[in-house]
Design a protein around this motif. Structure first.
Motif, PDB file in Angstrom:
ATOM      1  N   ASN A 274      54.210  54.153  36.801  1.00 25.46           N
ATOM      2  CA  ASN A 274      54.425  55.052  35.666  1.00 25.46           C
ATOM      3  C   ASN A 274      53.379  54.832  34.579  1.00 25.46           C
ATOM      4  OD1 ASN A 274      56.678  56.341  36.741  1.00 25.46           O
ATOM      5  ND2 ASN A 274      58.088  54.800  35.945  1.00 25.46           N
ATOM      6  N   MET A 275      53.041  53.572  34.302  1.00 31.14           N
ATOM      7  CA  MET A 275      52.018  53.294  33.308  1.00 31.14           C
ATOM      8  C   MET A 275      50.648  53.787  33.780  1.00 31.14           C
ATOM      9  SD  MET A 275      53.774  52.083  30.886  1.00 31.14           S
ATOM     10  CE  MET A 275      52.517  51.512  29.743  1.00 31.14           C
ATOM     11  N   SER A 276      50.425  53.725  35.084  1.00 29.35           N
ATOM     12  CA  SER A 276      49.162  54.225  35.637  1.00 29.35           C
ATOM     13  C   SER A 276      49.051  55.735  35.482  1.00 29.35           C
ATOM     14  CB  SER A 276      49.033  53.839  37.117  1.00 29.35           C
ATOM     15  OG  SER A 276      49.043  52.434  37.276  1.00 29.35           O
ATOM     16  N   THR A 277      50.175  56.442  35.635  1.00 29.37           N
ATOM     17  CA  THR A 277      50.138  57.892  35.444  1.00 29.37           C
ATOM     18  C   THR A 277      49.818  58.250  33.997  1.00 29.37           C
ATOM     19  OG1 THR A 277      52.534  57.996  35.033  1.00 29.37           O
ATOM     20  CG2 THR A 277      51.785  58.297  37.308  1.00 29.37           C
ATOM     21  N   LEU A 278      50.241  57.401  33.068  1.00 28.11           N
ATOM     22  CA  LEU A 278      49.902  57.632  31.665  1.00 28.11           C
ATOM     23  C   LEU A 278      48.390  57.558  31.462  1.00 28.11           C
ATOM     24  CD1 LEU A 278      51.236  58.148  28.908  1.00 28.11           C
ATOM     25  CD2 LEU A 278      51.185  55.680  28.521  1.00 28.11           C
ATOM     26  N   LEU A 279      47.725  56.664  32.188  1.00 27.18           N
ATOM     27  CA  LEU A 279      46.268  56.586  32.134  1.00 27.18           C
ATOM     28  C   LEU A 279      45.634  57.869  32.675  1.00 27.18           C
ATOM     29  CD1 LEU A 279      45.611  52.908  33.287  1.00 27.18           C
ATOM     30  CD2 LEU A 279      45.712  53.797  30.951  1.00 27.18           C
ATOM     31  N   GLN A 280      46.273  58.467  33.689  1.00 34.48           N
ATOM     32  CA  GLN A 280      45.782  59.743  34.221  1.00 34.48           C
ATOM     33  C   GLN A 280      45.858  60.827  33.160  1.00 34.48           C
ATOM     34  OE1 GLN A 280      44.291  59.542  37.131  1.00 34.48           O
ATOM     35  NE2 GLN A 280      45.741  59.546  38.811  1.00 34.48           N
ATOM     36  N   TYR A 281      46.938  60.844  32.403  1.00 34.75           N
ATOM     37  CA  TYR A 281      47.072  61.833  31.335  1.00 34.75           C
ATOM     38  C   TYR A 281      45.986  61.632  30.268  1.00 34.75           C
ATOM     39  CZ  TYR A 281      51.821  62.191  33.309  1.00 34.75           C
ATOM     40  OH  TYR A 281      52.888  62.328  34.154  1.00 34.75           O
ATOM     41  N   ILE A 282      45.745  60.379  29.903  1.00 41.32           N
ATOM     42  CA  ILE A 282      44.714  60.077  28.902  1.00 41.32           C
ATOM     43  C   ILE A 282      43.349  60.523  29.398  1.00 41.32           C
ATOM     44  CG2 ILE A 282      43.519  58.204  27.696  1.00 41.32           C
ATOM     45  CD1 ILE A 282      46.203  56.705  27.662  1.00 41.32           C
ATOM     46  N   ASN A 283      43.069  60.291  30.665  1.00 39.14           N
ATOM     47  CA  ASN A 283      41.786  60.699  31.236  1.00 39.14           C
ATOM     48  C   ASN A 283      41.595  62.214  31.158  1.00 39.14           C
ATOM     49  OD1 ASN A 283      39.335  60.352  32.970  1.00 39.14           O
ATOM     50  ND2 ASN A 283      40.587  61.519  34.403  1.00 39.14           N
ATOM     51  N   ALA A 284      42.665  62.963  31.404  1.00 42.68           N
ATOM     52  CA  ALA A 284      42.579  64.425  31.354  1.00 42.68           C
ATOM     53  C   ALA A 284      42.321  64.938  29.946  1.00 42.68           C
ATOM     54  CB  ALA A 284      43.868  65.040  31.903  1.00 42.68           C
ATOM     55  N   ALA A 285      42.661  64.129  28.938  1.00 41.98           N
ATOM     56  CA  ALA A 285      42.523  64.575  27.543  1.00 41.98           C
ATOM     57  C   ALA A 285      41.284  64.030  26.855  1.00 41.98           C
ATOM     58  CB  ALA A 285      43.760  64.145  26.751  1.00 41.98           C
ATOM     59  N   ALA A 286      40.498  63.202  27.533  1.00 44.62           N
ATOM     60  CA  ALA A 286      39.488  62.409  26.819  1.00 44.62           C
ATOM     61  C   ALA A 286      38.078  62.977  26.835  1.00 44.62           C
ATOM     62  CB  ALA A 286      39.461  60.995  27.401  1.00 44.62           C
ATOM     63  N   SER A 287      37.784  63.970  27.678  1.00 48.44           N
ATOM     64  CA  SER A 287      36.388  64.355  27.895  1.00 48.44           C
ATOM     65  C   SER A 287      35.674  64.777  26.611  1.00 48.44           C
ATOM     66  CB  SER A 287      36.309  65.471  28.938  1.00 48.44           C
ATOM     67  OG  SER A 287      37.023  66.616  28.511  1.00 48.44           O
ATOM     68  N   PHE A 288      36.305  65.621  25.807  1.00 50.72           N
ATOM     69  CA  PHE A 288      35.655  66.103  24.585  1.00 50.72           C
ATOM     70  C   PHE A 288      35.288  64.951  23.658  1.00 50.72           C
ATOM     71  CE2 PHE A 288      36.424  67.073  20.063  1.00 50.72           C
ATOM     72  CZ  PHE A 288      35.360  67.922  19.826  1.00 50.72           C
ATOM     73  N   TYR A 289      36.162  63.977  23.542  1.00 52.11           N
ATOM     74  CA  TYR A 289      35.940  62.868  22.625  1.00 52.11           C
ATOM     75  C   TYR A 289      34.872  61.918  23.163  1.00 52.11           C
ATOM     76  CZ  TYR A 289      40.157  65.117  21.168  1.00 52.11           C
ATOM     77  OH  TYR A 289      41.047  66.078  20.790  1.00 52.11           O
ATOM     78  N   ILE A 290      34.781  61.815  24.479  1.00 50.99           N
ATOM     79  CA  ILE A 290      33.696  61.037  25.086  1.00 50.99           C
ATOM     80  C   ILE A 290      32.359  61.721  24.826  1.00 50.99           C
ATOM     81  CG2 ILE A 290      32.718  60.251  27.281  1.00 50.99           C
ATOM     82  CD1 ILE A 290      35.582  59.915  28.285  1.00 50.99           C
ATOM     83  N   TYR A 291      32.311  63.031  25.039  1.00 48.13           N
ATOM     84  CA  TYR A 291      31.069  63.773  24.793  1.00 48.13           C
ATOM     85  C   TYR A 291      30.652  63.673  23.328  1.00 48.13           C
ATOM     86  CZ  TYR A 291      32.335  65.947  29.271  1.00 48.13           C
ATOM     87  OH  TYR A 291      32.686  66.180  30.572  1.00 48.13           O
TER      88      TYR A 291
END
Length: 334
Positions: A274-291
């Motif tokens: 379950n905690m790993s799936t939370l990391l998946q959600y964060i990854n899906a939301a992070a691209s703009f902030y990484i760029y």
């Protein structure tokens, strides 16, 4: 020392707090990604920008389906997939499809940058080829994920009191375990790693050529193209890092699925998953902030477009307000 109930309660509260934040932040980020890559003169002519646009759209769709359903289930005990069979089937089809789609576009973007690092005249770098690849990948995963619609259905718990949307046990469960390991857990991070490393190696060699002989400058290499490359490499590293826990879990779960496990061991495994799936959600939301953090060009284009559209909206507002006041004055005079 916390009890199992307290650990579950903490995880539930964590999900209820973080999931809405991730959804809102991720949707805003995807929106700005699409605006910058589609409207900026420095990005919109690149074939790689098309992959990043559709990857952002895919991540936004993923955030608005998978985490949202999880939030409704945890926070409000709303789970329509446990009531209607067709929703159950569509839910897991969407999970499989929307998880793989943006990742595939990221892989295509990595391949695109690899070809750019070898030659900027490769056929794969054209926008027409990019559009065809985007459509092909979308149709490919729609066909591959059909098995979710076929096999997922409402299952009755062992005590006969609970309805769950899940896959049936048996041969399909074994297939699903290895499918998840090979497709989701290994192949995508591996392809991202391979092309990311190859591109980084070519980029380093190119920089060394410039450092050793400043006269040798490849004028065809656009600065904006290399800016996209840097963003993409960091995004790939981030994606692989956040996908690694799920990859390890899937490998472990596939190897130990026939072992006899205690209640506490099952609890620990589910908790980690379950905690790993939370990391998946964060990854899906992070691209703009990484760029935004890694590319000065991206930040400049974002600021420029923000100012441009702010001024444009103000002009439109003033024009409409003036026209409205003019009509009101005419109506009063009449």
């Amino acid at each position: 020392m916390w009890t199992i109930h307290e650990f579950n309660l903490f995880q539930k509260k964590l999900f209820l707090v973080l999931i809405p934040i991730i959804i809102v932040v991720g949707n805003l980020g995807s929106f700005f990604n699409v605006i910058v890559f589609s409207r900026s003169n420095k990005f919109r002519f690149s074939s790689c920008s098309l992959y990043l646009i559709f990857a952002s759209i895919g991540y936004a769709m993923y955030l608005n389906v998978v985490p949202l359903l999880r939030f409704l289930q945890l926070g409000f005990n709303i789970d329509p997939s446990a009531k209607w069979s067709w929703i159950c089937k569509l839910r897991f089809f969407a999970i499989g499809f929307l998880l793989m789609l943006p990742r595939s576009y990221m892989v295509l973007a990595a391949i695109d940058r690899y070809f750019l690092s070898t030659s900027n005249q490769h056929r794969f770098l054209s926008r027409s080829i990019a559009l065809k690849m985007i459509l092909f990948v979308c149709l490919f995963w729609m066909i591959i994920c059909i098995h979710d619609i076929i096999f997922y259905d409402i299952q009755i718990s062992l005590n006969g009191t609970e309805r769950l949307c899940s896959n049936p046990s048996g041969s399909y469960s074994i297939f699903l375990s290895f499918y998840s390991i090979l497709i989701n857990g290994i192949s995508m991070p591996l392809l991202m790693s391979i092309f990311g490393i190859l591109t980084f190696y070519n980029l380093k060699r190119y920089r060394n050529r410039i450092h050793n002989n400043r006269i040798i400058i490849l004028q065809r290499r656009k600065k904006e193209e290399w800016s996209i490359l840097r963003m993409l490499i960091i995004q790939l590293i981030f994606t692989i890092s956040l996908s690694l826990p799920v990859t390890i879990y899937l490998c472990y779960n596939g190897l130990t699925q026939y072992y006899q496990k205690s209640f506490f061991r099952i609890f620990i495994e589910n908790y980690i998953y379950n905690m790993s799936t939370l990391l998946q959600y964060i990854n899906a939301a992070a691209s703009f902030y990484i760029y935004s953090l890694t590319s000065r060009t991206f930040r400049k284009e974002l600021c420029y477009l923000t100012v441009y559209y702010t001024i444009k909206f103000k002009q439109i507002f003033i024009e409409h307000s003036t026209a409205l006041l003019t009509r009101l004055n005419h109506s009063f005079i009449a």
